[in-house]
Design a protein around this motif. Structure first.
Motif, PDB file in Angstrom:
ATOM      1  N   ASP A   1       0.854  -1.194   0.000  1.00  0.00           N
ATOM      2  CA  ASP A   1       0.000   0.000   0.000  1.00  0.00           C
ATOM      3  C   ASP A   1       0.887   1.240   0.000  1.00  0.00           C
ATOM      4  OD1 ASP A   1      -3.261   0.412   0.875  1.00  0.00           O
ATOM      5  OD2 ASP A   1      -1.935   2.176   0.857  1.00  0.00           O
TER       6      ASP A   1
ATOM      7  N   VAL B   1       2.569   1.759  -5.661  1.00  0.00           N
ATOM      8  CA  VAL B   1       2.853   1.058  -6.920  1.00  0.00           C
ATOM      9  C   VAL B   1       2.774   2.042  -8.078  1.00  0.00           C
ATOM     10  CG1 VAL B   1       2.012  -0.699  -8.525  1.00  0.00           C
ATOM     11  CG2 VAL B   1       2.132  -1.181  -6.069  1.00  0.00           C
TER      12      VAL B   1
ATOM     13  N   SER C   1      -6.407   6.583  -2.162  1.00  0.00           N
ATOM     14  CA  SER C   1      -7.158   6.060  -3.307  1.00  0.00           C
ATOM     15  C   SER C   1      -7.353   7.207  -4.298  1.00  0.00           C
ATOM     16  CB  SER C   1      -8.512   5.522  -2.848  1.00  0.00           C
ATOM     17  OG  SER C   1      -8.363   4.794  -1.654  1.00  0.00           O
TER      18      SER C   1
ATOM     19  N   GLU D   1     -13.780  -1.444  -4.619  1.00  0.00           N
ATOM     20  CA  GLU D   1     -14.358  -0.235  -5.217  1.00  0.00           C
ATOM     21  C   GLU D   1     -13.809   0.083  -6.602  1.00  0.00           C
ATOM     22  OE1 GLU D   1     -14.598   3.030  -2.375  1.00  0.00           O
ATOM     23  OE2 GLU D   1     -14.499   4.485  -4.019  1.00  0.00           O
TER      24      GLU D   1
ATOM     25  N   PHE E   1     -18.943  -1.906   1.813  1.00  0.00           N
ATOM     26  CA  PHE E   1     -18.020  -2.842   2.458  1.00  0.00           C
ATOM     27  C   PHE E   1     -18.376  -4.290   2.107  1.00  0.00           C
ATOM     28  CE2 PHE E   1     -16.617   0.345   5.854  1.00  0.00           C
ATOM     29  CZ  PHE E   1     -15.357   0.479   5.288  1.00  0.00           C
TER      30      PHE E   1
END
Ligand code: FAD
Length: 422
Positions: free
Chosen positions: A41, A140, A180, A392, A405
């Motif tokens: 992450d 990433v 995000s 998502e 969720f």
């Protein structure tokens, strides 16, 4: 099942340690303990979105979840994925992780501790116990096919990781400060995937400040029940019931959040749309009949007094200002035209919406990876072998109430367990 290659750094790299990525890591290792699973992450402290969810209480799922609670990609695909890991499985999964859930209004399930932190800690602990490795601070940049043609090179801010399979769990664009920021779409696009154009969803809406200046007055902070209709020139209206909250910029509250994606989808798809609010529970015709009999019985009552019995006083003032009727007017003196305009506004008020507050205030993203390019039995890409998607990032968005969720848990389960069989 043999490893993909002993020369690779990992069998599976999961990009994104949010709800979907953490759960996918747990399910993958539980299903295939021999696989080396690394969850990377960009954030130094992953799970920020879980922490802020449900007012920091994390609405983990809902007592009743069906494909009708979702928008976006084909409902048959959504249904199949939800059935593979339904609510009962979610409740048991969290119970095993030490988080017991209870039901509140509208079927929402929350942790008994009322702490989103406990949900995140349980997932992090579950990931470690399952034997997956978590690497925070590893944003990433690219994912490419290895030159050998087998597996992928996942290039992170701290160097490359070679692996057999990649799971993109990078979320969408909502609350980008949590990490995000939509880069996952670019990673998917590099493998030929189609991104259904995105809009914020479950997001407050803004009112035209000029058009509403005359009547907005003291509305800010007032909340009341409402029936909302999103009406477009091309489709059947969408109906939403719930509370609407007036704010300094426009409107929010559960009903508006649920309606927002429908208004925004019409805009992005080039349709004219309006958001219309019925402040009463009745139709215009019923309201007018009730009003007329009330006016007969109380001809000297002032319009403002009558209205204040129906809606909060500040809303009554706003409606009267909007239709230019004085609150002191008696019911007997109110001309037919004014009465009908007033009642039309009460039962079908076209709110002058200009747009939304944007992704920074959105709970979820509408649009994303086209579901038709995914195998719903494995969440694998139909275009690039070894690439999977969860959460998502996909073209599915749920309504308010724990459904987003649940989508994360169900897709994570389908993807994670498929690792054992490949
Ligand atoms: C304020 C708020 C409240 C909410 N409350 C609820 C609720 O109560 N109930 C509910 O059901 N839903 C709720 N939601 C929605 C829910 O949080 C999301 O649908 C869910 O978290 C999506 O999970 P995800 O794992 O797919 O994506 P995310 O949670 O967005 O996680 C994606 C992760 O990927 C990482 N990432 C992204 N790009 C990269 C990259 N290039 N490299 C490395 N890592 C990357 C990010 O840092 C992030 O950690 C809420 C959302 C918000 C914003």
């Amino acid at each position: 099942m043999p490893r993909v290659s002993t020369r690779l750094d990992a069998d599976v790299v999961i990009v994104g340690a949010g709800a979907a990525g953490l759960a996918a890591g747990i399910f993958a290792r539980r299903a295939a303990p021999h696989l080396r699973v690394i969850v990377v992450d960009g954030a130094h402290k992953p799970g920020a979105k879980i922490l802020v969810s449900g007012g920091s209480r994390c609405n983990v799922t809902n007592a009743v979840v069906t494909d009708r609670d979702y928008n976006g990609g084909r409902s048959t695909i959504v249904r199949r994925i939800l059935r593979a890991f339904p609510v009962e499985a979610t409740v048991a999964f969290f119970r095993d992780l030490g988080v017991t859930l209870h039901e509140e209004a509208h079927g929402k399930l929350f942790p008994d501790s009322h702490r989103a932190r406990d949900v995140l800690d349980a997932l992090l602990q579950g990931l470690a116990s399952a034997g997956a490795e978590l690497r925070p601070g590893h944003r990433v940049r690219t994912v490419t096919r290895r030159e050998s043609g087998t597996g992928f090179d996942v290039v992170t801010a701290r160097g490359p990781i070679s692996c057999g399979r990649v799971v993109l769990a990078t979320g969408g664009l909502s609350l980008p400060k949590t990490g995000s920021d939509g880069h996952g779409y670019a990673l998917a696009r590099a493998f030929g995937h189609t991104i259904v154009p995105t809009t914020p969803a479950l997001v407050p809406l803004c009112l035209d400040q000029d058009a509403s200046a005359a009547w907005r007055g003291n509305l800010s902070g007032v909340s009341h029940p409402v029936h909302l209709r999103v009406v477009s020139d091309a489709q059947r209206p969408t109906h939403v019931d719930g509370a609407m909250l007036w704010t300094h910029f426009g409107v929010s509250g559960p009903a508006v959040l649920d309606a927002s994606r429908h208004w925004l989808r019409h805009q992005i798809e080039g349709r004219t749309a309006s958001l219309r609010a019925n402040l009463l529970s009745d139709t215009f015709e019923t309201t007018e009949a009730t009003w007329l009999s009330h006016a007969l019985a109380h001809p000297r009552q002032q319009v403002g007094t009558t209205l204040a019995a129906l809606v909060p006083a500040a809303v009554a003032d706003a409606v009267l200002a909007c239709v230019h009727v004085s609150r002191d007017r008696t019911l007997a003196d109110l001309p037919r035209e004014d009465r009908r305009l007033l009642l039309h506004t009460l039962t079908d008020w076209p709110l002058p919406i200009t747009g939304s507050r944007g992704y920074s205030y959105a709970e979820v993203t509408a649009g994303g990876i086209d579901l038709r390019e995914i195998d719903p039995a494995t969440m694998a890409s139909r275009l690039a072998g070894g690439l999977h998607f969860v959460g998502e990032i996909l073209d599915v968005d749920g309504r308010l109430g724990g459904f987003n969720f649940q989508w994360a848990w169900s897709t994570a389960y389908v993807c994670g367990t498929s690792m054992a069989g490949e």
